[in-house]
Motif scaffolding. Structure first.
Motif, PDB file in Angstrom:
ATOM      1  N   ARG A  26      -2.755   2.831  -8.319  1.00 59.10           N
ATOM      2  CA  ARG A  26      -2.541   2.141  -7.050  1.00 59.10           C
ATOM      3  C   ARG A  26      -1.974   0.755  -7.360  1.00 59.10           C
ATOM      4  NH1 ARG A  26      -2.209   6.244  -4.557  1.00 59.10           N
ATOM      5  NH2 ARG A  26      -3.992   7.463  -3.983  1.00 59.10           N
ATOM      6  N   THR A 100      -9.970  -0.325  -0.331  1.00 60.05           N
ATOM      7  CA  THR A 100      -9.063   0.751   0.082  1.00 60.05           C
ATOM      8  C   THR A 100      -8.387   1.387  -1.117  1.00 60.05           C
ATOM      9  OG1 THR A 100      -8.680  -0.332   2.202  1.00 60.05           O
ATOM     10  CG2 THR A 100      -7.053   1.293   1.511  1.00 60.05           C
ATOM     11  N   LYS A 104      -8.820   5.347  -2.067  1.00 63.08           N
ATOM     12  CA  LYS A 104      -7.653   6.239  -2.121  1.00 63.08           C
ATOM     13  C   LYS A 104      -7.434   6.764  -3.534  1.00 63.08           C
ATOM     14  CE  LYS A 104      -5.199   4.510   1.881  1.00 63.08           C
ATOM     15  NZ  LYS A 104      -3.995   3.872   2.414  1.00 63.08           N
TER      16      LYS A 104
END
Length: 126
Positions: A26, A100, A104
């Motif tokens: 990410r 987040t 994810k």
């Protein structure tokens, strides 16, 4: 906070998870995950290098990531080892963004581990 039973502590455990696990990147973190045998509790380990910032910034990032990991334990209490590597961008990220990214990334790792496990099961049946 993250209980001691839910922490990866030794270098060999970190290495095993990073080398043999599924990976998901990410913007702020990279997650590596592996499945543990039986009903062992899920564990998290954190790697926050000097490229993230000074000691104050690194500790802030670690505290935020540990808190997010503790919240995710309610959904995955057993059978996972997860290593979270913080990237330099995490120093400027706020709590919602780090949380987040971790969620994810964890979802992506779980999908990959499940797909890998399903493929291995199919191979055994043939």
């Amino acid at each position: 906070m993250l209980p001691a039973v839910n922490r990866i502590r030794t270098a060999s455990e970190f290495s095993r998870t990073v080398r043999s696990g599924a990976r998901s990147g990410r913007r702020n973190v990279v997650l590596y995950g592996s499945i543990t045998p039986g009903m062992d509790p899920s564990r998290f380990g954190f790697i926050v290098g000097k490229n993230v910032g000074n000691a104050v910034v690194r500790n802030l990032v670690k505290r935020r990531l540990r808190n997010a990991a503790a919240k995710s334990l309610t959904r995955n209490p057993h059978g996972l080892d997860i290593v979270v590597r913080a990237l330099p961008a995490s120093a400027a990220a706020g709590w919602p963004e780090l949380s987040t990214d971790l969620e994810k990334g964890l979802s992506s790792v779980l999908r990959r581990l499940t797909a890998r496990d399903d493929a291995a099961t199919e191979g055994e049946g043939q």
